[in-house]
Design an enzyme around this catalytic site. Structure first.
Site, short mmCIF file in Angstrom:
data_model
loop_
_atom_site.label_atom_id
_atom_site.label_comp_id
_atom_site.label_asym_id
_atom_site.label_seq_id
_atom_site.Cartn_x
_atom_site.Cartn_y
_atom_site.Cartn_z
N THR A 25 44.49 63.72 55.93
CA THR A 25 45.31 64.15 54.79
C THR A 25 44.46 64.60 53.61
OG1 THR A 25 47.13 62.73 55.43
CG2 THR A 25 47.02 63.32 53.11
N SER A 74 43.69 62.53 62.23
CA SER A 74 42.98 61.46 62.95
C SER A 74 43.85 60.76 63.98
CB SER A 74 42.39 60.44 61.98
OG SER A 74 43.37 59.54 61.51
N SER A 75 45.14 61.06 64.01
CA SER A 75 45.97 60.46 65.05
C SER A 75 45.60 61.03 66.43
CB SER A 75 47.46 60.68 64.76
OG SER A 75 47.71 62.03 64.51
N THR A 105 43.57 58.71 57.43
CA THR A 105 43.72 57.26 57.25
C THR A 105 44.30 56.58 58.49
OG1 THR A 105 45.92 57.44 56.27
CG2 THR A 105 44.02 57.51 54.77
N ASP A 106 45.05 57.33 59.32
CA ASP A 106 45.75 56.65 60.42
C ASP A 106 44.81 55.89 61.34
OD1 ASP A 106 48.24 57.35 59.55
OD2 ASP A 106 48.38 59.16 60.77
N GLN A 294 48.62 38.56 67.31
CA GLN A 294 49.41 39.60 66.63
C GLN A 294 49.52 39.32 65.15
OE1 GLN A 294 53.28 40.27 68.22
NE2 GLN A 294 52.59 40.08 70.31
N1 ASP Z 1 47.82 61.66 59.84
C1 ASP Z 1 46.78 61.63 58.84
C2 ASP Z 1 45.48 61.37 59.53
O1 ASP Z 1 45.21 60.27 59.90
C3 ASP Z 1 47.10 60.58 57.83
C4 ASP Z 1 46.13 60.48 56.68
O2 ASP Z 1 45.04 60.99 56.67
O3 ASP Z 1 46.50 59.76 55.72
O4 ASP Z 1 44.71 62.27 59.73
#
Ligand code: ASP
Length: 356
Positions: A25, A74-75, A105-106, A294
């Site tokens: 992001t 990053s997903s 961030t993912d 968990q």
């Molecule tokens: N989907 C984004 C990623 O992980 C989310 C982010 O960067 O906050 O690339």
């Protein structure tokens, strides 16, 4: 892959930080389908830096920027991406005093955990960061996160892989993403933060850093992850009513070489002989099977309850208080190396980089 120097300065590269932009992001742009990974990050960063006051800009360490040719969300990252970043740091290690990795961030905490195992003994900072809002968007957290990451990447006392986010510095192999929207998106459930922004200062707490025997001289382990990037290690979070056949379907697959089980509480699993038999059979075939809880805080104590005790007898390794990220990436890392089963089991239960 080009390297640019947004802050024109004649400092030799050993006095510089290398920023590696991988996507996420932080560097995305708005499209008709939603946010999309985008290039030309150097120009956008240059533009964003003009928002800083002159003294703030003057305090920033000098850096070069390296952008991956195809920035990703990053997903879609796999162990192969973790290996790529570690290799890029390794090949430029002596050229830079520290590294900043800009990442989505993912799966940021997964990459950070993996880097920690690959870059064992690193003698300089590697700071991973990202943002909840793209750089250049009103009220974005991106610029502050980059600023903080750069400041910590310039502190020679920090000699490990860390995550900087929203004013906090965490050990990379201890952090998790905890929020889908708030700027305070990361936490370190079982280990105190390594540093923090205090007004204009970026304060590192050295007593919480890796002890000397775990760092100092780089002894990187950079095995190929390519044969472990297609689901060879699985992650199974228990749910009430999980049936033995469901677990067996995964564990018995010949392609599976390791598994992370996320148990109840302090290390419990349903008292079902068929479930235990499926686990014991997989472990007996030499698959590396580990367990964590968990519950996000605290550790597993396999054996505290009879149900958990049988797991130990089935060959399951205790992941102690490790995060899913730390335990999973460690399984990948150990399976990628030419170790005996006994060596893998021994290393899994040993703290390699302060992960447990
Ligand atoms: N989907 C984004 C990623 O992980 C989310 C982010 O960067 O906050 O690339």
């Amino acid at each position: 892959m080009s390297i640019s120097s947004p802050l024109a300065d004649c400092a030799p590269s050993e006095e510089r930080i290398l920023i590696i932009y991988t996507g996420g992001t932080i560097g995305m742009e708005v499209s008709s389908k939603g946010l999309l990974p985008a290039g030309h990050f150097d120009k956008r960063l240059d533009q964003a830096l003009t928002q800083l006051s002159l003294p703030e800009r003057g305090r920033l360490p000098v850096f070069d920027l390296m952008s991956y040719p195809t920035p990703i969300d990053s997903s879609t990252a796999t162990p192969a991406n973790w290996q790529q970043i570690a290799t890029d740091i390794d090949t430029r290690l002596s050229d830079y005093r520290g590294f900043v990795i800009l990442h989505g961030t993912d799966t940021l905490s997964w990459t950070a955990a993996s880097l920690a195992y690959q870059l064992q003994g690193i003698d300089r900072p590697v700071v991973v960061t990202g943002a909840m809002q793209p750089l250049g968007v009103a009220n974005s957290d991106a610029l502050e996160n980059i600023q903080g990451a750069l400041h910590f990447a310039a502190q020679p006392a920090l000699q490990e892989v860390a995550i900087y986010f929203a004013g906090q510095l965490f050990r990379g192999v201890r952090a998790v993403k905890q929020h889908t929207e708030a700027p305070e998106a990361f936490a370190s459930p079982n280990y105190p933060r390594l540093g923090a922004r205090v007004e204009e200062d970026f304060v590192y707490y050295p007593s919480r850093g890796l002890p000397h025997q775990q760092r100092g001289a780089p002894r990187f382990e950079l095995p190929s992850y390519s044969h472990l990037a297609q689901g060879e290690v699985i992650r199974v979070t228990l749910w009430p009513g999980m049936a033995a056949w469901q677990l067996a379907a995964w564990l018995n697959d010949d392609r599976v070489r390791g598994a992370l089980l996320e148990l109840w509480g302090a290390g419990n699993i349903a008292n079902d002989p068929d479930i235990l038999a499926a686990i014991a059979a997989a472990s007996g075939e030499g698959k590396l099977i580990a367990a964590i809880s968990q519950a996000p805080q605290g550790s597993v104590h396999l054996g505290a309850y009879a149900a958990g005790h049988e797991l130990v007898e089935a060959g399951v390794l205790s992941g102690d208080g490790m995060t899913p990220e730390a335990a999973y990436t460690k399984l990948i890392h150990l399976l990628a190396q030419p170790l005996t089963e006994a060596e893998r089991r021994q290393q899994f239960v040993t703290s390699l980089v302060g992960e447990r």
